[in-house]
Design an enzyme around this catalytic site. Structure first.
Site, PDB file in Angstrom:
ATOM      1  N   HIS A   1      -8.152  48.511  30.513  1.00  0.00           N
ATOM      2  CA  HIS A   1      -7.722  49.877  30.036  1.00  0.00           C
ATOM      3  C   HIS A   1      -8.434  49.922  28.540  1.00  0.00           C
ATOM      4  O   HIS A   1      -8.450  48.869  27.710  1.00  0.00           O
ATOM      5  CB  HIS A   1      -6.229  50.180  30.039  1.00  0.00           C
ATOM      6  CG  HIS A   1      -5.427  49.175  29.154  1.00  0.00           C
ATOM      7  ND1 HIS A   1      -5.087  47.955  29.421  1.00  0.00           N
ATOM      8  CD2 HIS A   1      -4.974  49.263  27.926  1.00  0.00           C
ATOM      9  CE1 HIS A   1      -4.611  47.225  28.551  1.00  0.00           C
ATOM     10  NE2 HIS A   1      -4.261  47.958  27.626  1.00  0.00           N
TER      11      HIS A   1
ATOM     12  N   GLN B   1      -7.847  52.362  25.183  1.00  0.00           N
ATOM     13  CA  GLN B   1      -6.674  53.176  24.135  1.00  0.00           C
ATOM     14  C   GLN B   1      -7.645  54.102  23.314  1.00  0.00           C
ATOM     15  O   GLN B   1      -8.534  53.986  22.878  1.00  0.00           O
ATOM     16  CB  GLN B   1      -5.997  52.089  23.648  1.00  0.00           C
ATOM     17  CG  GLN B   1      -5.489  51.095  24.158  1.00  0.00           C
ATOM     18  CD  GLN B   1      -4.358  50.250  23.484  1.00  0.00           C
ATOM     19  OE1 GLN B   1      -3.384  50.788  23.125  1.00  0.00           O
ATOM     20  NE2 GLN B   1      -4.569  48.854  23.482  1.00  0.00           N
TER      21      GLN B   1
ATOM     22  N   GLU C   1      -9.987  34.553   5.121  1.00  0.00           N
ATOM     23  CA  GLU C   1     -10.531  35.962   5.643  1.00  0.00           C
ATOM     24  C   GLU C   1      -9.487  37.019   5.169  1.00  0.00           C
ATOM     25  O   GLU C   1      -9.694  37.974   4.661  1.00  0.00           O
ATOM     26  CB  GLU C   1     -10.578  35.994   7.147  1.00  0.00           C
ATOM     27  CG  GLU C   1     -11.951  35.454   7.654  1.00  0.00           C
ATOM     28  CD  GLU C   1     -11.849  33.887   7.809  1.00  0.00           C
ATOM     29  OE1 GLU C   1     -10.758  33.214   7.543  1.00  0.00           O
ATOM     30  OE2 GLU C   1     -12.683  33.025   8.629  1.00  0.00           O
TER      31      GLU C   1
END
Lengths: 341, 339
Positions: B165, B167, B309
């Site tokens: 799917h 979004q 990070e």
């Protein structure tokens, strides 16, 4: 109704999603593959398996790179940045690049095969803090470096290696990193307008409301920040204003060791040893640069951010810089207050 | 010597390991495995989702019944909700707002195990057309300032349901990362009177080191300043700020390219989790803006983001984009020989 909250320092928005809320006990650590312990290169007696040490806290009689130490710092065997060479900034068409000059050091936090800093003594945690300070002051002498990030990856999901022996890392960078700059600029902007430190204001408000307060001991507080990005995110701040972590005196290092150990122990006990990252946020190296650091002593406030890694970053977070936090910081703080350590 | 590279748009620095680059086999990625169970997105289970917003379906079939090819439903656990007025408030030093917005799920196919490479070109075109249609509908709502389209594939990439799917989230404010990108692009345009993305396309074609695919309307390449190994951008060759204004000729080209790119990644890595994000301008004017150029950023989930990070916004890339492009190009020839 979900709530959007704005981080008052850097302006990042966070979605506190109450609809998809999970109960605190629904988050939990995941079992991980454990590596062979006998071959741990970080244990006492295996000093020859690491590169030669840069720094150590050891008994006076003991030799370098031999047993008899409490804490060691060695260069990373797979450094992100290398110490040798010149910066060599250059362009390539429209792109900019430079050599990856820097330093990458590993702090071995204990000589025993212990994985979580929460299981070390307060005194040992204070030694880790002293080690951070000593290493940062040494790296500051190298004028190619602008910033040192001190951080820890605990657990595989959080980026740690397979060997479960407590360590943290120092990375010195030749540029001030973007995130750091954003925070500095945000803090300065607040100070320019209010003539007060945003972190001091935040501490005052958190002490007053107490909703997000986890611990308040010995001159430090631990809170679940108002705009938490992750469930159980915790910040530790000194109540006394200071922009520079390396200025911390000996008694304060012990106090910081105590609160850090308590917070990490609460996370470990309450959430079944979750993976986490923590990082130190402190002022960059302040070398002479016309007017650049004129108000940082007043406007910035060092602190530690701890982020348990219980949820996954997904496309939405990457794309927007918006975070969806499935647990309110108020609920997280209440849960952590009640965990007895 | 590794290289530090600076993103010309946002100013973000990235460390590219050119000394000891990782080969694909060096990455310990989490393979996407199928767990099964009752899936609310499967054909026949239409009653398990909230009522559908839009769909492509066979003639004479009603909403929320079988007979569909692509379906859009509201997220059952929305990060944001459509009802209500935007209510901004302060609390001491803090600012907040209620979570007004829209959170929709586009179910890409009735089949539980079919990812984009397993679909027919026409089926992928339907997904793209539907994404544009939903975006065009959502921009009519004046409370919404930005529409974000993205896909999480696999649990490591943040997908909570395994049925493929995409979004759509509409937000009441322009998010920080988007704002930064747009500001960077605007600054570049003010100085040079050229779109930075058009310049990137020109330079990539000239350097010809990082290009993976090119067709009539799109270019796919590993960006010079990749944040992740095997990061790929897909960009329309013709300047346009909004993806939802894509022309009918562009859609089939994008479908083919998306399918090819994901197939190549899956040839190199065993079913890795991935994200892609459509970067588009906030819709303010009908004709768009000169300085921003929509594109898709595709990121396979091969590494773990760690303290460095997070703390710095610096990324470490262990396979240079030039090398990644070589692997991606080789995987195509390899596939062709097999078939």
């Amino acid at each position: 109704m979900p709530e959007l909250r704005k981080d008052p320092i850097i302006g990042r928005w966070v979605i506190i999603s109450t609809e998809r809320a999970k109960r605190p006990d629904q988050f939990g650590g995941q079992p991980e593959r454990s590596p062979d312990e006998k071959s741990c290169p970080f244990c006492e007696g295996h000093e020859s398996q690491t590169p030669p040490e840069i720094y150590a806290i050891r008994s006076k009689s003991a030799l370098h790179n031999s047993p008899g130490w409490e804490l060691r710092v060695v260069p990373s065997i797979a450094p992100f940045l290398r110490i040798e060479g010149e910066l060599d900034r250059r362009g390539k068409g429209m792109y900019d690049l430079m050599n990856a000059i820097g330093a990458h050091e590993i702090v071995i936090e204990t000589s025993k095969h212990i994985d979580n800093i929460a299981d070390l003594s307060e005194e040992q945690v204070a030694k880790i803090i002293t080690c951070y300070i000593d290493r940062m002051m040494d790296l500051e002498k190298d004028t190619r470096f602008k910033y040192v990030l001190v951080f820890k990856n605990h657990g595989w999901i959080a980026g740690a290696g397979r060997i479960r022996h407590a360590r943290s890392q120092l990375i010195a960078t030749p540029v001030n990193p973007k995130r750091v700059k954003e925070e500095l600029v945000g803090a300065r902007r607040y100070y320019d307008y209010h003539e007060r430190c945003v972190f001091c204001d935040l501490i005052k408000q958190e002490l007053q409301s107490k909703d997000r307060l986890i611990l308040d001991i010995d001159g430090f507080i631990a809170i679940a920040p108002f705009a938490s990005r992750f469930p159980f995110e915790v910040w530790i701040l000194p109540k006394k204003h200071s922009c520079d972590f390396t200025a911390l005196d000996m008694p304060a290092r012990l106090d910081l060791g105590r609160i850090l150990k308590q917070v990490l122990s609460k996370l470990k006990k309450g959430l079944d040893d979750p993976p986490y990252n923590y990082m130190l946020h402190t002022a960059p190296f302040r070398r002479e640069k016309l007017g650049y650091w004129k108000s940082i002593d007043n406007d910035y406030h060092w602190h530690i951010e701890i982020m348990p890694r219980l949820t996954r970053m997904a496309g939405f977070e990457w794309g927007t810089g918006f975070y969806i936090c499935p647990l309110s910081p108020e609920a997280a703080a209440k849960f952590l207050r009640e965990v007895e350590v | 010597m590794a290289e530090l590279r600076r993103d010309p748009i946002t100013g973000r620095w990235v460390i590219v390991d050119t000394d000891h680059p990782n080969t694909p086999a060096d990455f310990e990625h989490e393979e996407h495995s199928w767990k099964g169970g009752v899936c609310p997105f499967c054909y026949g289970n239409e009653s398990l989702t909230p009522p559908e917003i839009d769909s492509f379906r066979d003639p004479h079939t009603g909403p929320n019944t079988s007979g569909w090819q692509v379906r859009v439903v509201p997220n059952k656990f929305p990060a944001l909700q459509i009802e209500g007025d935007l209510d901004r408030a302060g609390s001491g030093i803090y600012d907040m707002s209620n979570g007004i917005g829209a959170h929709e799920i586009l179910i890409e196919t009735p089949y539980h195990h079919k990812d984009i490479p397993d679909l027919l070109d026409e089926e992928i075109e339907k997904i793209i057309i539907m994404l544009c249609r939903r975006a065009l509908d959502l921009v009519k709502d004046r409370r919404l300032k930005y529409i974000m389209v993205f896909k999480n594939y696999g649990p490591a990439a943040g997908a909570s349901l395994e049925h493929p799917h995409t979004q759509i989230i509409a937000l009441p404010m322009v998010p920080k990362n988007v704002k930064e990108e747009i500001e960077g692009a605007r600054r570049y345009f003010e100085y040079r009177d050229r779109c930075i993305f058009c310049d990137i396309i020109r330079q990539e074609k000239q350097d010809d080191e990082r290009i993976i695919l090119e067709n009539n309307h799109f270019l796919a390449f590993c960006p010079f300043v990749s944040r992740f190994p095997f990061e790929i951008w897909i960009i329309p060759k013709k300047h346009s700020s909004y993806f939802c204004h894509m022309s009918p000729e562009e859609i089939p080209d994008l479908a083919v390219m998306l399918k090819d790119i994901i197939s190549r990644i899956k040839k190199i890595f065993a079913n890795p989790a991935y994200n892609f994000i459509i970067h588009s301008s906030p819709v303010e004017t009908a004709e768009g803006v000169e300085y921003y150029h929509w594109h898709i950023e595709f990121m396979p989930n091969l590494t773990r983001v760690a303290g460095f990070e997070w703390g710095t916004g610096f990324y470490l890339v262990q396979t240079s984009p030039e090398l990644a492009a070589q692997y991606l190009n080789k995987s195509a020839t390899h596939g062709a020989q097999q078939s």
